[in-house]
Design an enzyme around this catalytic site. Structure first.
Site: not given
Ligand code: PMP
Length: 301
Positions: A112, A154, A187
């Site tokens: 679950h 994510k 990023e």
């Molecule tokens: N990159 C990473 C690794 C993230 O965790 C996030 C979200 N906090 C973002 C980019 C930005 O995504 P969002 O604009 O959907 O919050």
């Protein structure tokens, strides 16, 4: 913890914070096996809820996790959790973990999945960061390749980002730039990255290994509407050092200017005019103007 009337949604129940607990055998806890979303509530309206739900379902599909609710039911649960907490401006953390299993890795032992929704006050950078901009550093740890652990998903496994955050702490900067194995800038630890060069916005493309941020997508749209060309292309640290402007985007941070990286001043060393213009435009849009894009909700009934 003192009760503050806040409710947390766990598997269909709204419970007090002090009762909001999960099993130590939940594979979300044991292995980071699960997916999540961070979502904003602006003036009682949930920003881009459907886009967040779609991304959650895509992340879950990619890790073969079956979300135990339809998108419609989950959407209603998020609304219910927001209403129960009566916050007009808030941050929502929506989590689906693999659920309770045993100490083995095998997800087949977890029958679950757990669904958890936390709604709380939003914590953001202080206003001076937006006014002055922040300093960045590039870090040694690399973002995983898409064929190892795709950053497009994510997932609850954020150790890669945490290691980058620790490097940032050691270097005394509030956010960092991560590179992929090939050396392209990808990023931040929890934000996407943009730079401005000769009036053109550049941002790393999704295939280099990034989370395709909801804020990133809105910013690309708004920038084009404002007449600024946007190019999703590979960016090196040289491009960052020699950019006219730079900023990060994310649900919590919105748009936050970056004014230096690795000791190199970016542009004038102040948040640039395009960053300013986009920040204003984004704030207006997120706080109610883009009504089509904003999901209506009255948080207080
Ligand atoms: N990159 C990473 C690794 C993230 O965790 C996030 C979200 N906090 C973002 C980019 C930005 O995504 P969002 O604009 O959907 O919050």
């Amino acid at each position: 913890m003192a009760e503050d009337g806040r409710k947390i949604y766990i598997n269909g129940q709204l419970v007090d914070r002090s009762e909001a607990t999960i099993s130590v055998f939940d594979h979300g806890f044991l292995y980071g096996d699960g997916v999540f979303e961070g979502i904003r509530v602006y003036s009682g309206r949930i920003f881009k809820l459907d886009a967040h739900l779609a991304r959650l379902f895509r992340s879950a599909k990619a890790i073969l996790l079956s979300v135990p609710m339809s998108p419609e039911t989950l959407r209603a649960a998020v609304m219910e959790a927001v209403k129960a907490n009566g916050l007009m401006d808030a941050y929502i953390r929506l989590i689906v973990s693999r659920g309770v299993g045993d100490l083995g890795l095998d997800p087949l032992r977890c029958s679950h999945p757990s669904v958890i929704i936390i709604v709380q006050e939003i914590s953001i950078y202080p206003p001076e960061v937006y006014a002055r901009g922040l300093d960045l550093a590039s870090v040694v740890i690399r973002r995983p390749a898409p064929d190892a652990l795709n950053p497009a998903m994510k997932t609850l496994n954020y150790l890669n980002n945490i290691l980058a955050k620790i490097e940032g702490n050691q270097r005394g900067v509030p956010e960092v730039l991560m590179l992929n194995r090939e050396g392209w800038v990808v990023e931040g630890t929890a934000d996407n990255f943009f730079l401005v060069k000769d009036g053109v916005l550049l941002t790393p493309p999704t295939y280099v290994g990034i989370l395709n941020g909801i804020t990133r997508q809105v910013v690309i749209e708004l920038a084009r509407e404002l007449g600024h060309p946007v190019s999703e292309m590979n960016v090196t640290l040289f491009d960052v050092y020699t950019a006219d402007e730079a900023f990060l985007t994310g649900t919590a941070a919105e748009i936050v200017p970056a004014v230096s990286c690795d000791g190199r001043t970016i542009g004038s060393g102040q948040p640039g005019p395009i960053t300013h213009q986009l920040t204003e435009r984004f704030r207006t849009y997120a706080r109610g103007e883009g009504v089509v894009a904003v999901d209506s909700l009255t948080a207080r009934t």
